[in-house]
Write a protein that holds these residues in place. Structure first.
Motif, PDB file in Angstrom:
ATOM      1  N   ASP A 159     -31.742 -15.476   5.504  1.00  0.00           N
ATOM      2  CA  ASP A 159     -30.354 -15.188   5.837  1.00  0.00           C
ATOM      3  C   ASP A 159     -29.860 -16.297   6.764  1.00  0.00           C
ATOM      4  N   ASP A 160     -29.051 -17.195   6.208  1.00  0.00           N
ATOM      5  CA  ASP A 160     -28.568 -18.361   6.963  1.00  0.00           C
ATOM      6  C   ASP A 160     -27.115 -18.161   7.403  1.00  0.00           C
ATOM      7  N   VAL A 161     -26.795 -16.932   7.786  1.00  0.00           N
ATOM      8  CA  VAL A 161     -25.425 -16.534   8.081  1.00  0.00           C
ATOM      9  C   VAL A 161     -24.732 -17.445   9.093  1.00  0.00           C
ATOM     10  N   HIS A 162     -25.491 -17.971  10.056  1.00  0.00           N
ATOM     11  CA  HIS A 162     -24.891 -18.809  11.098  1.00  0.00           C
ATOM     12  C   HIS A 162     -25.087 -20.304  10.843  1.00  0.00           C
ATOM     13  N   GLY A 163     -25.610 -20.660   9.687  1.00  0.00           N
ATOM     14  CA  GLY A 163     -25.989 -22.047   9.439  1.00  0.00           C
ATOM     15  C   GLY A 163     -24.866 -23.049   9.590  1.00  0.00           C
ATOM     16  N   PHE A 164     -23.663 -22.711   9.130  1.00  0.00           N
ATOM     17  CA  PHE A 164     -22.556 -23.662   9.148  1.00  0.00           C
ATOM     18  C   PHE A 164     -21.875 -23.784  10.505  1.00  0.00           C
ATOM     19  N   ILE A 165     -22.154 -22.865  11.432  1.00  0.00           N
ATOM     20  CA  ILE A 165     -21.498 -22.946  12.744  1.00  0.00           C
ATOM     21  C   ILE A 165     -22.492 -23.242  13.863  1.00  0.00           C
ATOM     22  N   THR A 166     -23.762 -23.441  13.520  1.00  0.00           N
ATOM     23  CA  THR A 166     -24.786 -23.727  14.529  1.00  0.00           C
ATOM     24  C   THR A 166     -24.963 -25.226  14.670  1.00  0.00           C
ATOM     25  N   LYS A 167     -24.754 -25.711  15.873  1.00  0.00           N
ATOM     26  CA  LYS A 167     -24.895 -27.143  16.125  1.00  0.00           C
ATOM     27  C   LYS A 167     -26.366 -27.545  16.006  1.00  0.00           C
ATOM     28  N   HIS A 168     -26.630 -28.610  15.268  1.00  0.00           N
ATOM     29  CA  HIS A 168     -27.976 -29.172  15.123  1.00  0.00           C
ATOM     30  C   HIS A 168     -28.975 -28.151  14.572  1.00  0.00           C
ATOM     31  N   ALA A 169     -28.533 -27.325  13.640  1.00  0.00           N
ATOM     32  CA  ALA A 169     -29.441 -26.347  13.035  1.00  0.00           C
ATOM     33  C   ALA A 169     -30.505 -27.048  12.203  1.00  0.00           C
ATOM     34  N   PRO A 170     -31.769 -26.651  12.346  1.00  0.00           N
ATOM     35  CA  PRO A 170     -32.814 -27.232  11.497  1.00  0.00           C
ATOM     36  C   PRO A 170     -32.557 -26.897  10.030  1.00  0.00           C
ATOM     37  N   PRO A 171     -33.114 -27.669   9.111  1.00  0.00           N
ATOM     38  CA  PRO A 171     -32.964 -27.349   7.688  1.00  0.00           C
ATOM     39  C   PRO A 171     -33.527 -25.958   7.387  1.00  0.00           C
ATOM     40  N   PRO A 172     -32.915 -25.241   6.448  1.00  0.00           N
ATOM     41  CA  PRO A 172     -33.406 -23.899   6.099  1.00  0.00           C
ATOM     42  C   PRO A 172     -34.831 -23.920   5.565  1.00  0.00           C
ATOM     43  N   ILE A 173     -35.491 -22.771   5.639  1.00  0.00           N
ATOM     44  CA  ILE A 173     -36.817 -22.623   5.041  1.00  0.00           C
ATOM     45  C   ILE A 173     -36.740 -22.890   3.541  1.00  0.00           C
ATOM     46  N   ALA A 174     -35.580 -22.633   2.947  1.00  0.00           N
ATOM     47  CA  ALA A 174     -35.394 -22.869   1.511  1.00  0.00           C
ATOM     48  C   ALA A 174     -35.591 -24.330   1.138  1.00  0.00           C
ATOM     49  N   THR A 175     -35.471 -25.240   2.098  1.00  0.00           N
ATOM     50  CA  THR A 175     -35.731 -26.653   1.802  1.00  0.00           C
ATOM     51  C   THR A 175     -37.223 -26.972   1.860  1.00  0.00           C
ATOM     52  N   ILE A 176     -37.988 -26.096   2.493  1.00  0.00           N
ATOM     53  CA  ILE A 176     -39.442 -26.279   2.630  1.00  0.00           C
ATOM     54  C   ILE A 176     -40.182 -25.573   1.502  1.00  0.00           C
ATOM     55  N   ALA A 177     -39.723 -24.362   1.175  1.00  0.00           N
ATOM     56  CA  ALA A 177     -40.369 -23.572   0.120  1.00  0.00           C
ATOM     57  C   ALA A 177     -39.312 -23.049  -0.860  1.00  0.00           C
ATOM     58  N   PRO A 178     -38.655 -23.936  -1.591  1.00  0.00           N
ATOM     59  CA  PRO A 178     -37.589 -23.487  -2.496  1.00  0.00           C
ATOM     60  C   PRO A 178     -38.093 -22.578  -3.606  1.00  0.00           C
ATOM     61  N   GLU A 179     -39.373 -22.725  -3.967  1.00  0.00           N
ATOM     62  CA  GLU A 179     -39.919 -21.922  -5.066  1.00  0.00           C
ATOM     63  C   GLU A 179     -40.141 -20.465  -4.680  1.00  0.00           C
TER      64      GLU A 179
END
Length: 379
Positions: free
Chosen positions: A192-212
């Motif tokens: 749940d990346d609900v705050h992803g677009f408003i968080t300053k310097h947010a790390p890449p989502p887990i979905a970029t590490i384990a997309p499968e």
């Protein structure tokens, strides 16, 4: 508004409790103009009747193509549109995922403190949620592994960026560790990346590490507006998404409202969505500065400059019930923190304060001063 009526309204506002319960996107400059302009452009489309009178299902081809590029800002690259759905909101997505991804006898693992609806949605889906210990870095990988060893965990739900309610932002290293555990035990991840677009310097989502393994969710409720009732789901791959949809093609409760979909796509295409999210991030930073000014000197405040709320340690002299009741008498409405507790967990010494529920900075200041007074009264 006539002067007499305006005075009555001001008096009513002054006597109204200051709400510090819910978190939503705060009002920001130019938001109204962006929405009016977008709706005007949609109203002029020849297909307006179809937008309003027909199902949008899970978004049009254009909706998905535009969304893929927008989500690519968080995911590193645009996901293939066949992996993506535009839906009627985060809770709709979770209800479907919990129902379809968790076989009988299996369980969901989630942070022991988490999004308030998780337990209710799991109950409606007929599945159990097990609490996983957390620390200042979020979900603990070792605790998740321990539960995976001892239970049939089908899915792990996590909110790693600006965690609700503790405000933690999970490090990249911890995200990798969570992904490693999920791979070892064949556990699907719901991120749940609900705050992803408003968080300053947010790390890449887990979905970029384990997309499968990861079912990635992004709602517009915090970065645009909760009233749009829309969220995106990106599946691990197109085949898994097709399997998810196969048995429920006519379940329209999670279809996106057509007008909302058209407006969101318009806002993204025109660049308004990015400007609104940026303005929200700036506004949240201003409200965080107010909280630091008033509550910071008292210590015990957990937050970051991108969080819509703060997570507060209460002095030992206060019980949560007494503090909530005392705040109510002081004219501040608070939410009991046990709403964020997974069954089997209890919050004993913390409270969440929304910084965005008060409409004006003056209301926020007044509410925080009243809270500070209560805290100081029993230090």
């Amino acid at each position: 508004m006539p002067k007499v009526l305006n005075n009555i309204k001001q008096l009513a506002d002054a006597n109204s409790p200051i709400d510090m319960t819910r978190t939503m996107a705060p009002d920001v400059p130019s938001f109204r103009e962006y929405i009016i302009e977008g709706l005007g452009q949609i109203a002029a489309l020849p297909e307006l009747s179809g937008i309003v009178q027909r199902h949008r299902f899970h978004g049009s081809t254009q909706d998905k193509a535009v969304a893929a590029q927008w989500l690519g800002r968080r995911l590193g690259s645009a996901p293939d549109p066949p992996r993506l759905l535009l839906t009627g909101g985060t809770q709709n997505i979770l209800m479907i995922l919990f129902s379809r991804l968790v076989p009988k006898g299996s369980v969901i693992a989630a942070e022991k403190l988490t999004y308030a609806a998780i337990g209710q949605l799991a109950m409606l889906a007929g599945v159990s949620v097990l609490p996983v210990d957390i620390d200042s870095d979020g979900l603990r990988a070792d605790a998740l592994e321990e539960i995976c060893r001892s239970h049939r965990v089908a899915v792990a739900y996590t909110n790693p960026t600006n965690h609700n309610p503790t405000t933690s932002i999970m490090s990249t290293e911890r995200r990798q560790s969570i992904a490693d555990v999920a791979r070892r035990y064949g556990v699907a991840l719901i991120e749940d990346d609900v705050h992803g677009f408003i968080t300053k310097h947010a790390p890449p989502p887990i979905a970029t590490i384990a997309p499968e393994l990861t079912w990635y969710m992004m709602t517009v409720s915090k970065c645009l507006g909760i009233g749009l009732r829309a969220a995106y789901l990106v599946a691990p791959n197109a085949d898994k998404l097709a399997q998810l949809l196969a048995c429920i093609p006519s379940v329209s409760t999670w279809f996106v409202p057509g007008l909302s979909a058209a407006l969101i796509t318009n806002l993204i295409e025109t660049g308004a969505a990015e400007e609104i999210a940026r303005s929200i991030s700036v506004e949240v930073g201003l409200r965080q500065a107010i909280a630091q000014e008033i509550l910071g000197p008292l210590k015990g405040m957990h937050t970051n400059n991108s969080s819509l709320h703060v997570w507060l340690d209460l002095p030992h002299a206060w019980t949560i019930e007494d503090f909530v009741n005392a705040a109510a008498k002081a004219g501040v409405t608070l939410r009991h923190p046990n709403v964020f507790a997974v069954p089997g967990t209890e919050v004993k010494s913390n409270i969440r304060l929304s910084l965005v529920a008060p409409a004006r900075h003056s209301d926020l200041r007044e509410g925080l001063f009243r809270i500070a007074g209560l805290l100081q009264s029993r230090l």
